[in-house]
Design a protein around this motif. Structure first.
Motif, PDB file in Angstrom:
ATOM      1  N   UNK A 238      14.777  66.557 -39.066  1.00 30.96           N
ATOM      2  CA  UNK A 238      15.538  66.026 -40.198  1.00 30.96           C
ATOM      3  C   UNK A 238      14.548  65.394 -41.169  1.00 30.96           C
ATOM      4  N   UNK A 239      14.543  65.874 -42.395  1.00 27.30           N
ATOM      5  CA  UNK A 239      13.659  65.364 -43.442  1.00 27.30           C
ATOM      6  C   UNK A 239      14.459  64.325 -44.232  1.00 27.30           C
ATOM      7  N   UNK A 240      14.244  63.065 -43.893  1.00 32.02           N
ATOM      8  CA  UNK A 240      15.135  61.998 -44.359  1.00 32.02           C
ATOM      9  C   UNK A 240      15.142  61.867 -45.878  1.00 32.02           C
ATOM     10  N   UNK A 241      13.998  61.934 -46.514  1.00 29.03           N
ATOM     11  CA  UNK A 241      13.944  61.737 -47.972  1.00 29.03           C
ATOM     12  C   UNK A 241      14.589  62.893 -48.711  1.00 29.03           C
ATOM     13  N   UNK A 242      14.486  64.092 -48.145  1.00 29.93           N
ATOM     14  CA  UNK A 242      15.010  65.285 -48.821  1.00 29.93           C
ATOM     15  C   UNK A 242      16.434  65.606 -48.425  1.00 29.93           C
ATOM     16  N   UNK A 243      16.926  64.981 -47.369  1.00 26.54           N
ATOM     17  CA  UNK A 243      18.279  65.270 -46.916  1.00 26.54           C
ATOM     18  C   UNK A 243      18.425  66.672 -46.380  1.00 26.54           C
ATOM     19  N   UNK A 244      17.348  67.189 -45.788  1.00 22.17           N
ATOM     20  CA  UNK A 244      17.366  68.565 -45.284  1.00 22.17           C
ATOM     21  C   UNK A 244      17.080  68.564 -43.788  1.00 22.17           C
ATOM     22  N   UNK A 245      17.576  69.594 -43.112  1.00 20.46           N
ATOM     23  CA  UNK A 245      17.325  69.784 -41.686  1.00 20.46           C
ATOM     24  C   UNK A 245      16.813  71.195 -41.465  1.00 20.46           C
ATOM     25  N   UNK A 246      15.790  71.325 -40.603  1.00 19.56           N
ATOM     26  CA  UNK A 246      15.228  72.633 -40.297  1.00 19.56           C
ATOM     27  C   UNK A 246      15.059  72.740 -38.790  1.00 19.56           C
ATOM     28  N   UNK A 247      15.294  73.919 -38.259  1.00 23.23           N
ATOM     29  CA  UNK A 247      15.169  74.156 -36.817  1.00 23.23           C
ATOM     30  C   UNK A 247      13.785  74.691 -36.488  1.00 23.23           C
ATOM     31  N   UNK A 248      13.184  74.110 -35.463  1.00 17.16           N
ATOM     32  CA  UNK A 248      11.868  74.539 -34.989  1.00 17.16           C
ATOM     33  C   UNK A 248      12.057  75.361 -33.720  1.00 17.16           C
ATOM     34  N   UNK A 249      11.702  76.621 -33.770  1.00 21.08           N
ATOM     35  CA  UNK A 249      11.821  77.490 -32.601  1.00 21.08           C
ATOM     36  C   UNK A 249      10.549  77.392 -31.751  1.00 21.08           C
ATOM     37  N   UNK A 250      10.596  77.850 -30.500  1.00 22.12           N
ATOM     38  CA  UNK A 250       9.424  77.715 -29.624  1.00 22.12           C
ATOM     39  C   UNK A 250       8.174  78.411 -30.121  1.00 22.12           C
ATOM     40  N   UNK A 251       8.320  79.387 -31.005  1.00 21.18           N
ATOM     41  CA  UNK A 251       7.160  80.161 -31.458  1.00 21.18           C
ATOM     42  C   UNK A 251       6.585  79.658 -32.782  1.00 21.18           C
ATOM     43  N   UNK A 252       7.022  78.505 -33.260  1.00 28.29           N
ATOM     44  CA  UNK A 252       6.489  77.982 -34.522  1.00 28.29           C
ATOM     45  C   UNK A 252       6.135  76.513 -34.377  1.00 28.29           C
ATOM     46  N   UNK A 253       5.222  76.056 -35.249  1.00 26.27           N
ATOM     47  CA  UNK A 253       4.893  74.640 -35.295  1.00 26.27           C
ATOM     48  C   UNK A 253       5.898  73.914 -36.194  1.00 26.27           C
ATOM     49  N   UNK A 254       5.901  72.592 -36.094  1.00 31.38           N
ATOM     50  CA  UNK A 254       6.764  71.803 -36.977  1.00 31.38           C
ATOM     51  C   UNK A 254       6.365  72.029 -38.433  1.00 31.38           C
ATOM     52  N   UNK A 255       5.053  72.102 -38.688  1.00 29.88           N
ATOM     53  CA  UNK A 255       4.591  72.347 -40.060  1.00 29.88           C
ATOM     54  C   UNK A 255       5.102  73.693 -40.561  1.00 29.88           C
ATOM     55  N   UNK A 256       5.029  74.731 -39.726  1.00 31.44           N
ATOM     56  CA  UNK A 256       5.525  76.052 -40.133  1.00 31.44           C
ATOM     57  C   UNK A 256       7.007  75.996 -40.473  1.00 31.44           C
ATOM     58  N   UNK A 257       7.774  75.286 -39.650  1.00 31.82           N
ATOM     59  CA  UNK A 257       9.211  75.190 -39.889  1.00 31.82           C
ATOM     60  C   UNK A 257       9.496  74.480 -41.210  1.00 31.82           C
ATOM     61  N   UNK A 258       8.775  73.398 -41.480  1.00 31.90           N
ATOM     62  CA  UNK A 258       9.004  72.652 -42.716  1.00 31.90           C
ATOM     63  C   UNK A 258       8.655  73.481 -43.944  1.00 31.90           C
ATOM     64  N   UNK A 259       7.682  74.358 -43.812  1.00 33.94           N
ATOM     65  CA  UNK A 259       7.316  75.206 -44.955  1.00 33.94           C
ATOM     66  C   UNK A 259       8.445  76.153 -45.351  1.00 33.94           C
ATOM     67  N   UNK A 260       9.330  76.484 -44.412  1.00 31.90           N
ATOM     68  CA  UNK A 260      10.439  77.377 -44.745  1.00 31.90           C
ATOM     69  C   UNK A 260      11.452  76.722 -45.671  1.00 31.90           C
ATOM     70  N   UNK A 261      11.406  75.371 -45.775  1.00 28.77           N
ATOM     71  CA  UNK A 261      12.302  74.673 -46.704  1.00 28.77           C
ATOM     72  C   UNK A 261      11.507  74.007 -47.821  1.00 28.77           C
ATOM     73  N   UNK A 262      10.291  74.490 -48.051  1.00 31.25           N
ATOM     74  CA  UNK A 262       9.512  74.044 -49.198  1.00 31.25           C
ATOM     75  C   UNK A 262       8.683  72.805 -49.012  1.00 31.25           C
ATOM     76  N   UNK A 263       8.536  72.321 -47.781  1.00 31.27           N
ATOM     77  CA  UNK A 263       7.704  71.138 -47.522  1.00 31.27           C
ATOM     78  C   UNK A 263       6.356  71.633 -46.997  1.00 31.27           C
ATOM     79  N   UNK A 264       5.349  71.645 -47.850  1.00 32.11           N
ATOM     80  CA  UNK A 264       4.035  72.173 -47.483  1.00 32.11           C
ATOM     81  C   UNK A 264       3.096  71.007 -47.214  1.00 32.11           C
ATOM     82  N   UNK A 265       3.168  70.479 -46.020  1.00 37.14           N
ATOM     83  CA  UNK A 265       2.361  69.325 -45.634  1.00 37.14           C
ATOM     84  C   UNK A 265       0.926  69.768 -45.381  1.00 37.14           C
TER      85      UNK A 265
END
Length: 320
Positions: A238-265
């Motif tokens: 859950x990305x609190x500031x953006x009000x968005x939620x993204x699912x992290x599957x076993x084959x991806x990192x948290x960073x990879x998952x966040x990039x799918x919703x435009x958060x490029x950390x």
């Protein structure tokens, strides 16, 4: 631990000088093109170099921390690396510009009257400013500096003035250092600082096992094997500031998952060793898989490194 947003602030600096300082090692001196003062730093700090093509690599600051107008780093050519060191060695030249992050310190020098510094190869770089600091404070210290050969060991000329406190141990001449002999009997107050390849760090950790926990401080170039994740099913971020939620599957990192919703950390190492992507955790239990956090940091549960760490719970709420 510090916030990831601050770590990502960067500027553009000019390569003022590039010099070969050992076999396979070059040093870079970086300055502001307009001669401006650079952010202060402390012994153990490192910076990210942001190279063309999106390559981001971290290097320890190894120059004079009292010189407010230049940074110096040492770069080892990594034949099996991902291209960053090859670019620095083969293409980067004096006069070029590179992106540089603000200094950050995951390897701080704690006050002590007694230090043992242990370096392996390019691991000497963060220890050079620590030695300068130990000298300034009048501490008792020794450096044990190992390497494959004398010619592969950088900055030997800068260590010569320290005389008998510096112990150079080229493996082809003397074998590997006798760590137990250098440590001696367990005593209060000794602080051991070690940086180098994984084999050296593992050996030092084993040698220091009988010593109290505050004794040993290490900095790794790669994270140790953390074993299997706590859970192998998906979890939500859950990305609190953006009000968005993204699912992290076993084959991806948290960073990879966040990039799918435009958060490029920004992350430099993707191995949990550089600290670039440190992120504040607001809720949930982290499966920490980095090589940076102390036991106390992990118990606090208020930050994580999403390049490698995962979740023990169904969701994690991050301050992003």
């Amino acid at each position: 631990m510090q916030d990831a947003v601050a770590a990502q602030v960067q500027t553009t600096l000019r390569v003022a000088a590039k010099n070969v300082v050992a076999e396979g090692v070059v040093s870079l001196v970086l300055k502001a093109a307009d001669g401006a003062r650079l952010p202060d730093w402390t012994p153990g700090s490192h910076i990210d170099l942001v190279l063309p093509g999106g390559l981001t690599r971290q290097y320890s600051l190894c120059g004079d921390r009292w010189d407010a107008y230049e940074y110096r780093v040492g770069v080892l050519r990594e034949p099996d690396g991902r291209g960053g060191s090859a670019y620095v060695h083969d293409r980067l030249k004096a006069g070029d510009t590179v992106g540089v992050s603000r200094p950050r310190n995951n390897f701080p020098l704690v006050p002590s009257k007694d230090y043992l510094f242990i370096a392996g190869g390019i691991g000497i770089t963060p220890l050079i400013p620590m030695i300068h600091q130990a000298e300034l404070t009048g501490a008792d210290w020794n450096l044990v500096y190992g390497g494959r050969t004398r010619g592969s060991m950088a900055f030997l000329d800068e260590l010569t003035p320290y005389g008998g406190r510096v112990h150079i141990v080229p493996e082809d001449e003397q074998g590997r250092p006798d760590l137990h002999a250098w440590l001696g009997e367990v005593r209060d107050g000794l602080r051991v600082y070690c940086c180098g390849p994984a084999g050296l760090l593992d050996a030092v950790e084993n040698a220091c096992a009988p010593w109290p926990a505050p004794t040993l401080w290490t900095e790794r170039f790669s994270a140790p094997d953390q074993g299997a994740p706590v859970r192998d099913e998906p979890f939500d971020i859950v990305l609190a500031r953006r009000g968005a939620t993204v699912t992290v599957t076993p084959d991806m990192t948290v960073i990879d998952a966040m990039r799918t919703v435009g958060v490029d950390l920004l992350s430099s190492c993707m191995e949990g060793v550089c600290g670039t992507c440190e992120t504040t955790v607001l809720d949930g239990v982290v499966d920490h898989r980095d090589a940076l956090l102390t036991a106390e940091d992990r118990a606090a549960g208020d930050c994580m490194f999403p390049c490698v760490s995962r979740s023990c719970t169904d969701r994690l709420v991050l301050d992003l």
